[in-house]
Design a protein around this motif. Structure first.
Motif, PDB file in Angstrom:
ATOM      1  N   ILE A   3       0.860  -1.187   0.000  1.00 10.77           N
ATOM      2  CA  ILE A   3       0.000   0.000   0.000  1.00 10.77           C
ATOM      3  C   ILE A   3       0.893   1.231   0.000  1.00 10.77           C
ATOM      4  O   ILE A   3       1.752   1.388   0.854  1.00 10.77           O
ATOM      5  CB  ILE A   3      -0.944   0.008   1.230  1.00 10.77           C
ATOM      6  CG1 ILE A   3      -1.789  -1.265   1.270  1.00 10.77           C
ATOM      7  CG2 ILE A   3      -1.808   1.269   1.228  1.00 10.77           C
ATOM      8  CD1 ILE A   3      -2.584  -1.555   0.018  1.00 10.77           C
ATOM      9  N   ASP A   4       0.674   2.104  -0.979  1.00 10.95           N
ATOM     10  CA  ASP A   4       1.495   3.302  -1.132  1.00 10.95           C
ATOM     11  C   ASP A   4       0.782   4.581  -0.709  1.00 10.95           C
ATOM     12  O   ASP A   4       1.433   5.605  -0.518  1.00 10.95           O
ATOM     13  CB  ASP A   4       1.943   3.437  -2.592  1.00 10.95           C
ATOM     14  CG  ASP A   4       2.759   2.242  -3.038  1.00 10.95           C
ATOM     15  OD1 ASP A   4       3.647   1.807  -2.285  1.00 10.95           O
ATOM     16  OD2 ASP A   4       2.507   1.737  -4.152  1.00 10.95           O
ATOM     17  N   GLY A   5      -0.527   4.532  -0.577  1.00 10.25           N
ATOM     18  CA  GLY A   5      -1.248   5.730  -0.172  1.00 10.25           C
ATOM     19  C   GLY A   5      -2.743   5.506  -0.101  1.00 10.25           C
ATOM     20  O   GLY A   5      -3.284   4.616  -0.766  1.00 10.25           O
ATOM     21  N   LEU A   6      -3.377   6.301   0.728  1.00 14.93           N
ATOM     22  CA  LEU A   6      -4.832   6.275   0.884  1.00 14.93           C
ATOM     23  C   LEU A   6      -5.242   7.735   1.053  1.00 14.93           C
ATOM     24  O   LEU A   6      -4.842   8.385   2.018  1.00 14.93           O
ATOM     25  CB  LEU A   6      -5.211   5.442   2.119  1.00 14.93           C
ATOM     26  CG  LEU A   6      -6.676   5.213   2.376  1.00 14.93           C
ATOM     27  CD1 LEU A   6      -7.291   4.362   1.269  1.00 14.93           C
ATOM     28  CD2 LEU A   6      -6.850   4.504   3.719  1.00 14.93           C
ATOM     29  N   ARG A   7      -5.982   8.261   0.066  1.00 16.28           N
ATOM     30  CA  ARG A   7      -6.327   9.688   0.078  1.00 16.28           C
ATOM     31  C   ARG A   7      -7.788   9.896  -0.305  1.00 16.28           C
ATOM     32  O   ARG A   7      -8.282   9.263  -1.221  1.00 16.28           O
ATOM     33  CB  ARG A   7      -5.461  10.435  -0.932  1.00 16.28           C
ATOM     34  CG  ARG A   7      -4.008  10.461  -0.552  1.00 16.28           C
ATOM     35  CD  ARG A   7      -3.167  11.098  -1.649  1.00 16.28           C
ATOM     36  NE  ARG A   7      -1.773  11.089  -1.326  1.00 16.28           N
ATOM     37  CZ  ARG A   7      -0.977  10.031  -1.368  1.00 16.28           C
ATOM     38  NH1 ARG A   7      -1.461   8.872  -1.726  1.00 16.28           N
ATOM     39  NH2 ARG A   7       0.296  10.118  -1.061  1.00 16.28           N
ATOM     40  N   ARG A   8      -8.424  10.812   0.376  1.00 21.25           N
ATOM     41  CA  ARG A   8      -9.794  11.177   0.028  1.00 21.25           C
ATOM     42  C   ARG A   8      -9.744  12.399  -0.871  1.00 21.25           C
ATOM     43  O   ARG A   8      -9.072  13.380  -0.580  1.00 21.25           O
ATOM     44  CB  ARG A   8     -10.607  11.488   1.281  1.00 21.25           C
ATOM     45  CG  ARG A   8     -12.023  11.961   0.931  1.00 21.25           C
ATOM     46  CD  ARG A   8     -12.905  12.163   2.136  1.00 21.25           C
ATOM     47  NE  ARG A   8     -13.337  10.915   2.723  1.00 21.25           N
ATOM     48  CZ  ARG A   8     -14.295  10.123   2.229  1.00 21.25           C
ATOM     49  NH1 ARG A   8     -14.903  10.449   1.118  1.00 21.25           N
ATOM     50  NH2 ARG A   8     -14.639   9.026   2.850  1.00 21.25           N
ATOM     51  N   ARG A   9     -10.470  12.300  -1.986  1.00 17.88           N
ATOM     52  CA  ARG A   9     -10.654  13.443  -2.889  1.00 17.88           C
ATOM     53  C   ARG A   9     -12.120  13.492  -3.241  1.00 17.88           C
ATOM     54  O   ARG A   9     -12.650  12.553  -3.821  1.00 17.88           O
ATOM     55  CB  ARG A   9      -9.815  13.286  -4.150  1.00 17.88           C
ATOM     56  CG  ARG A   9      -8.342  13.434  -3.866  1.00 17.88           C
ATOM     57  CD  ARG A   9      -7.572  13.821  -5.111  1.00 17.88           C
ATOM     58  NE  ARG A   9      -6.164  13.842  -4.788  1.00 17.88           N
ATOM     59  CZ  ARG A   9      -5.260  13.026  -5.307  1.00 17.88           C
ATOM     60  NH1 ARG A   9      -5.609  12.125  -6.192  1.00 17.88           N
ATOM     61  NH2 ARG A   9      -4.006  13.123  -4.951  1.00 17.88           N
ATOM     62  N   LEU A  10     -12.764  14.565  -2.835  1.00 14.10           N
ATOM     63  CA  LEU A  10     -14.201  14.743  -3.004  1.00 14.10           C
ATOM     64  C   LEU A  10     -14.944  13.555  -2.394  1.00 14.10           C
ATOM     65  O   LEU A  10     -14.813  13.310  -1.207  1.00 14.10           O
ATOM     66  CB  LEU A  10     -14.547  14.970  -4.476  1.00 14.10           C
ATOM     67  CG  LEU A  10     -13.901  16.200  -5.117  1.00 14.10           C
ATOM     68  CD1 LEU A  10     -14.222  16.262  -6.601  1.00 14.10           C
ATOM     69  CD2 LEU A  10     -14.332  17.480  -4.425  1.00 14.10           C
ATOM     70  N   LEU A  11     -15.680  12.797  -3.172  1.00 17.89           N
ATOM     71  CA  LEU A  11     -16.487  11.703  -2.618  1.00 17.89           C
ATOM     72  C   LEU A  11     -15.825  10.337  -2.773  1.00 17.89           C
ATOM     73  O   LEU A  11     -16.462   9.312  -2.554  1.00 17.89           O
ATOM     74  CB  LEU A  11     -17.858  11.677  -3.298  1.00 17.89           C
ATOM     75  CG  LEU A  11     -18.687  12.949  -3.145  1.00 17.89           C
ATOM     76  CD1 LEU A  11     -19.973  12.847  -3.949  1.00 17.89           C
ATOM     77  CD2 LEU A  11     -18.983  13.230  -1.672  1.00 17.89           C
ATOM     78  N   THR A  12     -14.544  10.321  -3.143  1.00 18.78           N
ATOM     79  CA  THR A  12     -13.856   9.057  -3.398  1.00 18.78           C
ATOM     80  C   THR A  12     -12.625   8.917  -2.519  1.00 18.78           C
ATOM     81  O   THR A  12     -11.884   9.880  -2.326  1.00 18.78           O
ATOM     82  CB  THR A  12     -13.439   8.978  -4.886  1.00 18.78           C
ATOM     83  OG1 THR A  12     -14.608   9.148  -5.699  1.00 18.78           O
ATOM     84  CG2 THR A  12     -12.785   7.645  -5.212  1.00 18.78           C
ATOM     85  N   VAL A  13     -12.412   7.715  -2.000  1.00 26.66           N
ATOM     86  CA  VAL A  13     -11.182   7.390  -1.288  1.00 26.66           C
ATOM     87  C   VAL A  13     -10.321   6.596  -2.261  1.00 26.66           C
ATOM     88  O   VAL A  13     -10.727   5.526  -2.737  1.00 26.66           O
ATOM     89  CB  VAL A  13     -11.463   6.567  -0.008  1.00 26.66           C
ATOM     90  CG1 VAL A  13     -10.157   6.191   0.676  1.00 26.66           C
ATOM     91  CG2 VAL A  13     -12.366   7.348   0.939  1.00 26.66           C
ATOM     92  N   TRP A  14      -9.150   7.138  -2.586  1.00 23.55           N
ATOM     93  CA  TRP A  14      -8.258   6.515  -3.558  1.00 23.55           C
ATOM     94  C   TRP A  14      -7.199   5.693  -2.844  1.00 23.55           C
ATOM     95  O   TRP A  14      -6.514   6.192  -1.957  1.00 23.55           O
ATOM     96  CB  TRP A  14      -7.594   7.576  -4.435  1.00 23.55           C
ATOM     97  CG  TRP A  14      -8.572   8.234  -5.337  1.00 23.55           C
ATOM     98  CD1 TRP A  14      -9.155   9.456  -5.178  1.00 23.55           C
ATOM     99  CD2 TRP A  14      -9.127   7.685  -6.530  1.00 23.55           C
ATOM    100  NE1 TRP A  14     -10.034   9.705  -6.206  1.00 23.55           N
ATOM    101  CE2 TRP A  14     -10.034   8.634  -7.047  1.00 23.55           C
ATOM    102  CE3 TRP A  14      -8.945   6.489  -7.220  1.00 23.55           C
ATOM    103  CZ2 TRP A  14     -10.749   8.421  -8.219  1.00 23.55           C
ATOM    104  CZ3 TRP A  14      -9.652   6.269  -8.386  1.00 23.55           C
ATOM    105  CH2 TRP A  14     -10.531   7.229  -8.876  1.00 23.55           C
ATOM    106  N   LEU A  15      -7.079   4.447  -3.241  1.00 20.98           N
ATOM    107  CA  LEU A  15      -6.090   3.529  -2.701  1.00 20.98           C
ATOM    108  C   LEU A  15      -5.010   3.325  -3.758  1.00 20.98           C
ATOM    109  O   LEU A  15      -5.302   2.874  -4.871  1.00 20.98           O
ATOM    110  CB  LEU A  15      -6.750   2.194  -2.351  1.00 20.98           C
ATOM    111  CG  LEU A  15      -5.840   1.105  -1.796  1.00 20.98           C
ATOM    112  CD1 LEU A  15      -5.262   1.524  -0.443  1.00 20.98           C
ATOM    113  CD2 LEU A  15      -6.612  -0.202  -1.663  1.00 20.98           C
TER     114      LEU A  15
END
Length: 119
Positions: free
Chosen positions: A58-70
């Motif tokens: 896992i390299d990152g977990l970020r929320r952008r607007l209504l989506t959580v990007w893995l």
């Protein structure tokens, strides 16, 4: 927009062909990055745990607007058979957690990179 696994495999095959046309040594392992979007942090975290168990980092977990990007990655070759296999594996995991797979990418490995890899 969600894509089914066969569409993702077809997109991956196009990437492999493009890489081959650029001289990529597709059988050589290299870090390959993946991205998937989820509606909740809980779903992304659960998918991440399953991905780690399958050998991904896992390299990152970020929320952008209504989506959580893995963001996740693995060292792998990108020949047609290998790319199809990891795409099927990843899409299966992401789908089980209600996510949408956004695809893979990474650096090209040129013929001279292979010779200079140890120096």
């Amino acid at each position: 927009m969600p894509r089914d696994v066969e569409e993702q495999v077809a997109l991956g095959a196009q990437l492999v062909e493009e890489r081959l046309s650029l001289g990529d040594q597709v059988h050589e392992p290299r870090p390959i990055d993946h991205l998937a979007g989820f509606r909740s942090r809980r779903a992304a975290t659960a998918a991440g745990e399953e991905l780690v168990a399958a050998g991904y980092r896992i390299d990152g977990l970020r929320r952008r607007l209504l989506t959580v990007w893995l963001e996740f990655s693995a060292m792998t070759a990108v020949d047609s058979a290998t790319a199809a296999a990891f795409t099927r594996e990843v899409v299966g995991i992401v789908d089980r957690h209600g996510g949408t797979y956004d695809g893979w990418g990474g650096f090209l490995v040129a013929a001279d990179d292979e010779a200079g890899a140890g120096s």
